[in-house]
Design a protein around this motif. Structure first.
Motif, PDB file in Angstrom:
ATOM      1  N   ASN A   1       5.577 -12.297  22.338  1.00  0.00           N
ATOM      2  CA  ASN A   1       5.929 -11.047  21.678  1.00  0.00           C
ATOM      3  C   ASN A   1       5.395 -11.164  20.250  1.00  0.00           C
ATOM      4  OD1 ASN A   1       7.170  -8.904  20.436  1.00  0.00           O
ATOM      5  ND2 ASN A   1       9.210  -9.350  21.189  1.00  0.00           N
ATOM      6  N   ARG A   2       4.223 -10.589  20.002  1.00  0.00           N
ATOM      7  CA  ARG A   2       3.296 -10.961  18.938  1.00  0.00           C
ATOM      8  C   ARG A   2       2.757 -12.339  19.324  1.00  0.00           C
ATOM      9  NH1 ARG A   2       3.649  -7.486  14.458  1.00  0.00           N
ATOM     10  NH2 ARG A   2       5.605  -6.366  14.290  1.00  0.00           N
ATOM     11  N   SER A   3       1.606 -12.692  18.761  1.00  0.00           N
ATOM     12  CA  SER A   3       0.925 -13.866  19.288  1.00  0.00           C
ATOM     13  C   SER A   3      -0.005 -14.449  18.239  1.00  0.00           C
ATOM     14  CB  SER A   3       0.103 -13.441  20.504  1.00  0.00           C
ATOM     15  OG  SER A   3      -0.979 -12.617  20.063  1.00  0.00           O
TER      16      SER A   3
ATOM     17  N   ALA B   1      10.032  -2.475   5.244  1.00  0.00           N
ATOM     18  CA  ALA B   1       8.692  -3.055   5.400  1.00  0.00           C
ATOM     19  C   ALA B   1       7.877  -2.244   6.408  1.00  0.00           C
ATOM     20  CB  ALA B   1       8.806  -4.499   5.861  1.00  0.00           C
ATOM     21  N   ASP B   2       8.561  -1.627   7.377  1.00  0.00           N
ATOM     22  CA  ASP B   2       7.843  -0.841   8.386  1.00  0.00           C
ATOM     23  C   ASP B   2       7.059   0.301   7.742  1.00  0.00           C
ATOM     24  OD1 ASP B   2       8.945  -2.525  10.236  1.00  0.00           O
ATOM     25  OD2 ASP B   2      10.437  -1.108  10.982  1.00  0.00           O
ATOM     26  N   ILE B   3       7.661   0.925   6.717  1.00  0.00           N
ATOM     27  CA  ILE B   3       6.991   2.031   6.031  1.00  0.00           C
ATOM     28  C   ILE B   3       5.787   1.526   5.241  1.00  0.00           C
ATOM     29  CG2 ILE B   3       7.266   3.657   4.090  1.00  0.00           C
ATOM     30  CD1 ILE B   3       8.438   4.778   6.571  1.00  0.00           C
TER      31      ILE B   3
ATOM     32  N   LEU C   1       1.607  -2.211  16.981  1.00  0.00           N
ATOM     33  CA  LEU C   1       2.122  -1.891  15.648  1.00  0.00           C
ATOM     34  C   LEU C   1       3.624  -1.689  15.772  1.00  0.00           C
ATOM     35  CD1 LEU C   1      -0.715   0.429  14.372  1.00  0.00           C
ATOM     36  CD2 LEU C   1       0.065  -1.686  13.314  1.00  0.00           C
ATOM     37  N   ASP C   2       4.332  -1.646  14.622  1.00  0.00           N
ATOM     38  CA  ASP C   2       5.778  -1.474  14.664  1.00  0.00           C
ATOM     39  C   ASP C   2       6.148  -0.238  15.475  1.00  0.00           C
ATOM     40  OD1 ASP C   2       6.818  -3.662  13.010  1.00  0.00           O
ATOM     41  OD2 ASP C   2       5.622  -2.720  11.435  1.00  0.00           O
ATOM     42  N   ALA C   3       7.217  -0.380  16.259  1.00  0.00           N
ATOM     43  CA  ALA C   3       7.724   0.685  17.133  1.00  0.00           C
ATOM     44  C   ALA C   3       6.770   0.974  18.297  1.00  0.00           C
ATOM     45  CB  ALA C   3       8.026   1.975  16.350  1.00  0.00           C
TER      46      ALA C   3
HETATM   47 MG    MG Z   1       9.317  -5.067  12.992  1.00  0.00          MG
END
Ligand code: MG
Ligand code: ATP
Length: 315
Positions: free
Chosen positions: A133-135, A218-220, A77-79
């Motif tokens: 990096n993501r797939s 968008a992360d939020i 997930l993000d971060a």
């Molecule tokens: Mg991001």
């Protein structure tokens, strides 16, 4: 060469992180983002260094042979710490042997192809390590949580109807099996971050001006869908951890520990493949000897016939 004991220690270390093929995963129940195997951060520094050295050795051997390639898929997930993990784990390896590919929202050209097309184009060559990096797993994660992504994929009606995720799991498993059968080992890491650790990391990105670029509104919005993502991840891990391409759930709340785990998973994959430097046959050895004699005859007056051998008496 790694001794058997080291190989066993690595295998034991990553065993609790492996998703047993066929098991049903409930992320919240089964994997603790704060797990650290009873280790302290200061022990971790030394261990990561050892792991990075081991990887450098194995990557050199992988690059020298021409049979195997390795694909490491990183999801989070993000971060979650994908970028930092790649930076640290690969810090010792020869950049020529590694190709990192990051996958973002698909382009118009990518949407004009089947959904695995853009990932297939970035597969490693024999001797290489590819890092995603993501797939292709985004195709059953973000696309599932936000089905409007599926609508954009221009699929025939039957391909987006009921059972679409089960079908995609099967197609992904088949694709990875095909790769494994043909010399490309696929290994997959999910960096498992807790909701509270994500909150802290987002706030750090907001509080420190030099980190502001890493944060987007968008992360939020994605964070609001936390539970949907946990469910999509749990389903995906249950359906796609296979004997030929296993998933490892890496506890990600402590960055130093996540990096050790990621290095260990990759090291384990390479140790299992056991790539060897190619050896030369009798004829090539004779040619080497002949070339050596010729070069030795060219030694100028006063110079050793073979300066390398003179320096290293064992040769
Ligand atoms: Mg991001
Ligand atoms: P960082 O951690 O630095 O933010 P990132 O990998 O999140 O890096 P971004 O540019 O922030 O990179 O985001 C990429 C976005 O692309 C993610 O939100 C991801 O969900 C989305 N994405 C990736 N693959 C697909 C896909 N197949 N369909 C739709 N969206 C996708």
């Amino acid at each position: 060469m790694t001794d058997r004991r080291t190989a066993e220690r690595i295998a034991e270390f990553i065993e609790p992180l492996r998703v047993e093929p066929g098991s049903r995963v409930d992320l919240a129940e089964d994997f603790d983002p704060r797990y650290k195997a009873g280790m302290k951060k200061r022990d971790g520094v030394e261990l990561l260094r050892t792991g990075v050295e081991l990887l450098a050795d194995y990557q050199a051997r992988l690059a020298a042979q021409d049979t195997w390639g390795v694909l490491l898929c990183l999801q989070a997930l993000d971060a979650g710490g994908k970028d930092g993990t790649i930076r640290h784990v690969m810090s010792g390896v020869n950049p020529q042997g590694v190709q990192v590919s990051s996958f973002k929202v698909p382009s118009a050209e990518e949407l004009d192809h089947d959904y695995l097309w853009r990932y297939a184009r970035r597969l490693p060559e024999r001797g290489g390590i590819g890092i995603f990096n993501r797939s292709h797993y985004e195709e059953v994660l973000v696309v599932r949580v936000h089905p409007e992504n599926l609508d954009r994929q221009k699929l025939p009606a039957e391909a987006k109807g009921p059972g679409v995720w089960e079908r995609r799991y099967r197609e992904i498993n088949d694709w990875e099996r095909y790769l494994a059968d043909n010399g490309f080992k696929v290994v997959k890491i999910f960096l498992n971050l807790s909701k509270e650790a994500q909150r802290t990391r987002f706030l750090k990105r907001i509080d420190l001006p030099e980190k502001n670029w890493k944060f987007s509104a968008a992360d939020i919005r994605e964070r609001e869908r936390w539970d949907d993502y946990q469910e999509a991840f749990s389903d995906m891990l249950s359906a796609t951890s296979t004997p030929w391409a296993p998933w490892y759930v890496v506890p990600a709340d402590r960055k130093w520990f996540a990096r050790i785990c990621a290095a260990a998973v990759l090291a384990h994959t390479l140790v299992e493949l056991d790539p060897r430097y190619p050896t030369v046959g009798a004829e090539a050895r004779r040619a080497l000897k002949d070339a050596k004699r010729r070069l030795e005859r060219e030694a100028p007056g006063g110079a050793p016939r073979d300066p390398y051998a003179a320096k290293h008496h064992d040769r």
